[in-house]
Design an enzyme around this catalytic site. Structure first.
Site, PDB file in Angstrom:
ATOM      1  CB  SER A   1     -14.011  -4.209   0.715  1.00 52.55           C
ATOM      2  OG  SER A   1     -12.674  -3.662  -0.284  1.00 52.55           O
TER       3      SER A   1
ATOM      4  CG  PHE B   1     -21.954   1.142  -4.228  1.00 50.80           C
ATOM      5  CD1 PHE B   1     -22.962   2.200  -4.576  1.00 50.80           C
ATOM      6  CD2 PHE B   1     -21.079   1.228  -6.069  1.00 50.80           C
ATOM      7  CE1 PHE B   1     -23.325   3.166  -6.075  1.00 50.80           C
ATOM      8  CE2 PHE B   1     -21.941   1.687  -6.499  1.00 50.80           C
ATOM      9  CZ  PHE B   1     -22.695   2.762  -7.036  1.00 50.80           C
TER      10      PHE B   1
ATOM     11  CE1 TYR C   1      -3.162  -2.660   0.627  1.00 49.05           C
ATOM     12  CE2 TYR C   1      -3.471  -2.365   2.471  1.00 49.05           C
ATOM     13  CZ  TYR C   1      -3.714  -3.146   1.675  1.00 49.05           C
ATOM     14  OH  TYR C   1      -4.642  -4.258   1.413  1.00 49.05           O
TER      15      TYR C   1
ATOM     16  CG  HIS D   1      -2.043  -8.678   0.229  1.00 46.24           C
ATOM     17  ND1 HIS D   1      -0.985  -7.392   0.311  1.00 46.24           N
ATOM     18  CD2 HIS D   1      -2.982  -8.881   0.397  1.00 46.24           C
ATOM     19  CE1 HIS D   1      -2.137  -6.843   0.034  1.00 46.24           C
ATOM     20  NE2 HIS D   1      -3.379  -7.278  -0.162  1.00 46.24           N
TER      21      HIS D   1
END
Length: 312
Positions: free
Chosen positions: A201, A207, A57, A122
């Site tokens: 998420s 969203f 990241y 990951h």
């Protein structure tokens, strides 16, 4: 804040964690390190102790940011989770044992720590048997550099093979009202083995927050513009679904975000929503106190069948 154990370890984590990916450049637009550090400190005050980062990241920026935020914080107050595989800026997938040992030292240096609480692979490296990768990770536990091991986005077979090599405490996957593919096979496996599920998420990349009304609400360099659910007709259809969630949220006197996070927690996961805004953090954490009835869960479960567009 309610707490729970990670897998079969003695590591206690908050029912909700904090995902830090969006606090680095190149992800969701502009970032502010000073504000991000304030958010991390506020999370600690609110009882959140699980902080999720990765070496890739921001090309290492994210780990360095967390390291700066934790200076002066008592080590036991934070459960630090980071990951290896991609290298800086998602350049490659690497699971070779030599790379694993190199990656941990680089992460420890960026974080300014002597050990990492939870170390993830990951993504799976298709070229190296998972037994070799987890075997190398297990050596890090023996060396005192890592307390517990995790996998991210592994399938059921990979989880079992990894677990047979060394106990796996955590599996991290995308999981939300809109992303439930893992329920058929992967979640039953983790529950059988006593592996904790961490949900990234949990708001479907923001969203489900209800804050997005048009694609223009996203910065031009926001990676979500390239994802199917955020494109063209899918975007507007999904906005309508979020509006329907708002009806239940209002009836319970909670936000849409709290409703969605409470659903994730009710399904056994530890969500790690990310945010760059203090008020969103304080809104998110209240989800741990939201109770959903069986009828409400059934209604929410039906939502996922109407989503437009795939994850990627």
């Amino acid at each position: 804040m309610k707490m729970r154990s990670l897998g079969n370890t003695n590591i206690e984590v908050s029912t909700e964690g904090l995902g830090l990916m969006g606090m680095s450049p190149g992800i969701y637009g502009e970032v502010d390190d000073t504000e991000s550090i304030k958010i991390i400190h506020r999370a600690l005050e609110l009882g959140i102790n699980l902080f999720d980062t990765a070496d890739t990241y921001g090309g290492g920026h994210n780990e360095e940011l967390l390291g700066r935020a934790l200076r002066g914080v008592k080590r036991h107050q934070a459960v630090v989770a980071t990951k290896f595989t991609f290298g800086p800026h998602f350049q490659f997938i690497g699971g070779h044992p030599d790379y694993v040992k190199k990656a941990i030292d680089q992460s420890l240096q960026r974080l300014g720590l002597d050990y990492i609480d939870l170390y993830y692979q990951h993504r799976m490296d298709p070229n190296i048997p998972i037994e070799e990768i987890v075997g190398a990770m297990a050596e890090l536990v023996q060396a005192g550099k890592v307390r517990a091991l995790g996998l991210s986005e592994a399938n059921s077979q990979q989880i079992r093979r990894a677990y047979n090599t060394h106990p796996i405490a955590v599996l991290q996957t995308e999981y939300s009202l809109w992303s439930r593919e893992i329920e058929a096979d992967i979640l039953p496996t983790t529950r059988e083995l006593g592996i904790t599920h961490i949900a990234y998420s949990p708001l479907s990349r923001g969203f489900i927050s209800g804050k997005l009304k048009t694609i223009n609400d996203l910065n031009k360099d926001d990676i979500r513009r390239r994802l199917p659910r955020f494109q063209k007709e899918n975007f507007q259809l999904n906005v309508e679904i979020v509006n329907s969630l708002a009806v239940m949220a209002r009836s319970k006197n909670v936000t849409i975000v709290q409703l969605a996070l409470a659903w994730t927690i009710a399904n056994g996961a530890v969500p790690i929503p990310g945010t760059k805004h203090m008020n969103y953090l304080e809104d998110n954490v209240k989800a741990v106190d939201v109770i959903l009835s069986s009828d409400e869960l059934k209604i929410l479960n039906s939502v996922s069948t109407t989503i437009s567009g795939t994850r990627y």
